[in-house]
Structures are given as structure tokens and as C-alpha cells.
Design a protein around this motif. Structure first.
Motif, short mmCIF file in Angstrom:
data_model
loop_
_atom_site.label_atom_id
_atom_site.label_comp_id
_atom_site.label_asym_id
_atom_site.label_seq_id
_atom_site.Cartn_x
_atom_site.Cartn_y
_atom_site.Cartn_z
N GLU A 99 2.13 -12.43 -1.69
CA GLU A 99 0.70 -12.70 -1.58
C GLU A 99 0.33 -13.13 -0.16
O GLU A 99 -0.75 -12.80 0.34
CB GLU A 99 0.27 -13.79 -2.57
N VAL A 105 2.44 -3.73 2.68
CA VAL A 105 1.08 -4.12 2.30
C VAL A 105 0.43 -3.04 1.43
O VAL A 105 -0.25 -3.34 0.45
CB VAL A 105 0.23 -4.40 3.56
N ARG A 106 0.68 -1.77 1.79
CA ARG A 106 0.08 -0.66 1.05
C ARG A 106 0.88 -0.24 -0.17
O ARG A 106 0.41 0.57 -0.97
CB ARG A 106 -0.08 0.56 1.98
N LEU A 125 0.27 -10.03 2.03
CA LEU A 125 -0.94 -9.26 1.73
C LEU A 125 -2.17 -9.90 2.36
O LEU A 125 -3.04 -9.22 2.90
CB LEU A 125 -1.13 -9.12 0.22
N GLU A 126 -2.25 -11.22 2.30
CA GLU A 126 -3.39 -11.94 2.87
C GLU A 126 -3.41 -11.85 4.39
O GLU A 126 -4.47 -11.63 4.99
CB GLU A 126 -3.37 -13.40 2.43
#
Length: 91
Positions: free
Chosen positions: A27, A60-61, A30-31
């Protein structure tokens, strides 16, 4: 909570480096996004290269880094070149 190595392209060594850079969970990666995370890694590990940035963007993707679209790779290369003092504005 999932481990960083549960993300595509993130192995134990990359997870160790990410943890040192303050990214401890998927997380958080991703942030932060690939570019900000790469910037943090570059400050701690000057030898990280463009492939690391591709791996982060792929993580991330949720895709393999070699499956990133050409235009995304070009943008990431420009950013990497900028950080290495080889290019113009990339932010």
C-alpha cells in the motif's frame, strides 16, 4: 498484511531496499508511486538504475516490467536521466 514480495517484480533484495527507504508494505508503494520511490532509493543506493524504476512502475501497475507501454518507458527513462543529470525537466 501482504508482503512487498507479493507484488510483481519485487524480490527479496528490492523489498529490503524499499524497507530501508521507508516503504514497508504494498500500500505504501502504491501511495508513493514509482517515481517518488525511485527517488528515495536513489538517495540511499546511487547505483539503482532504470531497470529498478521499470520494476517499480510494473509493481504499481501489477504487470511485468518488460510489459510496460513504450510511452511509459520513455517517460520513466526521461525521469531517470534527469536524476542522473543527463536531461532536462522531467517532473
Amino acid at each position: 498484511m501482504p508482503d512487498l514480495t507479493s507484488m510483481r517484480n519485487i524480490g527479496p533484495e528490492m523489498a529490503r531496499k524499499l524497507t530501508a527507504a521507508g516503504i514497508r508494505a504494498p500500500e505504501e508503494l502504491l501511495e508513493a508511486g514509482a517515481k517518488d520511490t525511485f527517488f528515495r532509493l536513489k538517495a540511499l543506493y546511487p547505483g539503482v538504475c532504470l531497470v529498478h524504476l521499470y520494476a517499480l512502475e510494473g509493481a504499481v501497475r501489477g504487470v511485468d516490467f518488460n510489459a510496460l507501454p513504450t510511452e511509459v518507458k520513455a517517460d520513466l527513462k526521461e525521469f531517470s536521466d534527469y536524476l542522473n543529470g543527463k536531461g532536462g525537466p522531467a517532473l
